[in-house]
Design a protein around this motif. Structure first.
Motif, PDB file in Angstrom:
ATOM      1  N   PRO A 162       0.766  -1.163  -0.205  1.00  0.00           N
ATOM      2  CA  PRO A 162      -0.035  -0.007   0.020  1.00  0.00           C
ATOM      3  C   PRO A 162       0.753   1.205   0.058  1.00  0.00           C
ATOM      4  CG  PRO A 162       0.087  -0.894   2.239  1.00  0.00           C
ATOM      5  CD  PRO A 162       0.919  -1.943   1.403  1.00  0.00           C
ATOM      6  N   VAL A 163       0.170   2.285  -0.129  1.00  0.00           N
ATOM      7  CA  VAL A 163       0.644   3.620  -0.013  1.00  0.00           C
ATOM      8  C   VAL A 163       0.398   4.084   1.207  1.00  0.00           C
ATOM      9  CG1 VAL A 163       0.777   6.177  -0.862  1.00  0.00           C
ATOM     10  CG2 VAL A 163       0.769   4.280  -2.479  1.00  0.00           C
ATOM     11  N   ALA A 254       7.225   7.442  14.997  1.00  0.00           N
ATOM     12  CA  ALA A 254       5.896   6.485  14.977  1.00  0.00           C
ATOM     13  C   ALA A 254       5.758   6.235  13.465  1.00  0.00           C
ATOM     14  CB  ALA A 254       4.758   7.367  15.274  1.00  0.00           C
ATOM     15  N   LEU A 255       6.029   7.304  12.595  1.00  0.00           N
ATOM     16  CA  LEU A 255       5.714   6.622  11.282  1.00  0.00           C
ATOM     17  C   LEU A 255       6.752   5.778  10.607  1.00  0.00           C
ATOM     18  CD1 LEU A 255       4.886  10.237   9.881  1.00  0.00           C
ATOM     19  CD2 LEU A 255       3.405   8.331   9.687  1.00  0.00           C
ATOM     20  N   ILE A 256       8.009   6.173  11.030  1.00  0.00           N
ATOM     21  CA  ILE A 256       9.173   5.126  10.602  1.00  0.00           C
ATOM     22  C   ILE A 256       8.939   3.483  11.142  1.00  0.00           C
ATOM     23  CG2 ILE A 256      11.703   4.636  11.085  1.00  0.00           C
ATOM     24  CD1 ILE A 256      12.156   7.853  11.017  1.00  0.00           C
ATOM     25  N   GLU A 261       6.971  -1.881   9.579  1.00  0.00           N
ATOM     26  CA  GLU A 261       6.082  -3.023   9.849  1.00  0.00           C
ATOM     27  C   GLU A 261       5.239  -3.063   8.377  1.00  0.00           C
ATOM     28  OE1 GLU A 261       3.414  -2.697  13.007  1.00  0.00           O
ATOM     29  OE2 GLU A 261       4.896  -1.714  14.267  1.00  0.00           O
ATOM     30  N   VAL A 262       4.730  -2.078   7.734  1.00  0.00           N
ATOM     31  CA  VAL A 262       3.827  -2.119   6.667  1.00  0.00           C
ATOM     32  C   VAL A 262       4.726  -2.416   5.601  1.00  0.00           C
ATOM     33  CG1 VAL A 262       2.081  -1.082   5.381  1.00  0.00           C
ATOM     34  CG2 VAL A 262       2.036  -1.020   7.805  1.00  0.00           C
ATOM     35  N   ALA A 263       5.822  -1.646   5.174  1.00  0.00           N
ATOM     36  CA  ALA A 263       6.842  -1.955   4.149  1.00  0.00           C
ATOM     37  C   ALA A 263       5.942  -1.111   2.960  1.00  0.00           C
ATOM     38  CB  ALA A 263       6.931  -3.197   3.857  1.00  0.00           C
TER      39      ALA A 263
END
Length: 306
Positions: A162-163, A254-256, A261-263
Motif C-alpha cells: 500500500p501507499v 511513529a511513522l518510521i 511494519e507495513v513496508a
C-alpha cells in the motif's frame, strides 16, 4: 526538457548507485503515470584545489563533461532496460545540482533523488541536497533510500504494497492525502492513513493527576479526527481501500516504525502541518523521515509554498 510540458518526472543523476536506484524508481513511476522521464545531471570542476591564481587545464573541463555524459548514458541504459517503453530525455550542465533540480522542478510533476551520492564534499552529490530539494522544490519530491546507514539493502517492495500517508488535519496534509490517493490509484493498491499523537508529555502529567487522562480515550478522539478527515477523500476515491491507523509517539519515530511494519510502496507526508507534524520542512521530522525510513519518502508541498 520541454519547458511547456508537464507530465514529466525529473530524476537527479550523479553516477552513484543511489542515484541509479532513484532513476529506476522514477522510471517505474513514469510508466505508471504515462509520463516523460527526464534525467538531470549537474557537475562541477574542483577548481578550489588548484590554489589562488592557478590555471585550470582545459582537459579537466573535458574530463568532467565526458564523465557527466557517461553517467547519463549509463542511467539512460539502466532505465530503458527496466522500463523499455518510457520516453527518456536528459540534460547535463556545469552548475549547482540544487539549482539545476529546483529549476527543473518548475515544469515537473515530481522530482526524484537518491538519499545519498558518491561522497560528502561536493554540492553536486545528491546526498547533500536531498533535504534542500525536498524543502525548496516547486513540485513534490521523492527521496529513494537503498542502504540506510550501511545496513542491509532495502528489500524489494511487494507488488501489492500500500501507499502510506501521515496526516494531522492541517491543510497541508490534505495535499498529502490527495497525492497519496493518486499514487494508490495508479498502483491499484490500498492506502494506509496514519495519525499520531505524542503520549510522552502525559508521563509527567499523570504522576500528578493519575486519573485525569485515559490514553484509550485519547486514541478514540484521534481516531475520530482521522476518520473525519479521511471520509471526505474516501468518497472521491471509492476504488481505493483506505485503512486508518492511530499510532502513539512522536511523528517521525511513529511513522518510521509503522512503515517498517507495513513496508509501503511509498510514505507520503505534507511539507508542513500543525500539532504532530508542525515544522516538517525545516525541523527534525522531515530530516528523520528522509534519513531513516527504509523506503521511498514523498514530501508534498502546498502550491502556495512552492
Amino acid at each position: 526538457m520541454n519547458a511547456s510540458v508537464k507530465n514529466v518526472i525529473v530524476v537527479g543523476i550523479d553516477g552513484s548507485d543511489s542515484s541509479m536506484a532513484a532513476a529506476r524508481w522514477a522510471a517505474h513511476e513514469a510508466k505508471l503515470r504515462k509520463a516523460e522521464l527526464h534525467l538531470e545531471l549537474a557537475y562541477s570542476v574542483p577548481t578550489a584545489y588548484a590554489g589562488p591564481g592557478a590555471m585550470i587545464p582545459p582537459d579537466l573541463y573535458d574530463m568532467a563533461r565526458d564523465g557527466a555524459a557517461m553517467s547519463l548514458k549509463q542511467a539512460r541504459d539502466a532505465v530503458l532496460a527496466a522500463e523499455p517503453g518510457v520516453v527518456v530525455t536528459a540534460r547535463s550542465g556545469m552548475e549547482s545540482a540544487f539549482v539545476a533540480l529546483r529549476e527543473a522542478s518548475r515544469n515537473a510533476d515530481l522530482v526524484v533523488v537518491g538519499s545519498h551520492g558518491m561522497g560528502v564534499v561536493s554540492e553536486t552529490l545528491l546526498g547533500s541536497i536531498a533535504m534542500r530539494i525536498a524543502t525548496h522544490a516547486h513540485s513534490p519530491v521523492v527521496v529513494v533510500r537503498t542502504d540506510p546507514h550501511d545496513g542491509p539493502p532495502v528489500p524489494p517492495v511487494a507488488a501489492d504494497a500500500p501507499v502510506m500517508v501521515g496526516v494531522d488535519g492541517s491543510p497541508e496534509s490534505e495535499v498529502a492525502i490527495s497525492f497519496a490517493l493518486d499514487e494508490a490509484t495508479i498502483r491499484g493498491v490500498g492506502l494506509v492513513a496514519v495519525r499520531t499523537w505524542d503520549e510522552e508529555p502525559l508521563d509527567g502529567f499523570l504522576r500528578v493527576y493519575p486519573l485525569e487522562i485515559d490514553r484509550n480515550v485519547m486514541d478514540e478522539q484521534e481516531r475520530k479526527l482521522l476518520g473525519d478527515q479521511v471520509q471526505a477523500w474516501a468518497d472521491k476515491f471509492p476504488q481505493v481501500q483506505i485503512t486508518e491507523s492511530i499510532r502513539r509517539g512522536q511523528p517521525a519515530g511513529a511513522l518510521i516504525r509503522y512503515a517498517a511494519e507495513v513496508a509501503p510502496a511509498l510514505l507520503v507526508v505534507g511539507s508542513r502541518g500543525r500539532g504532530g507534524f508542525a515544522g516538517l520542512v525545516l525541523g527534525s521530522t522531515s530530516h528523520e523521515l528522509i534519513a531513516y525510513a527504509t523506503g521511498p519518502v514523498a514530501v508534498v508541498r502546498a502550491p502556495k509554498d512552492r
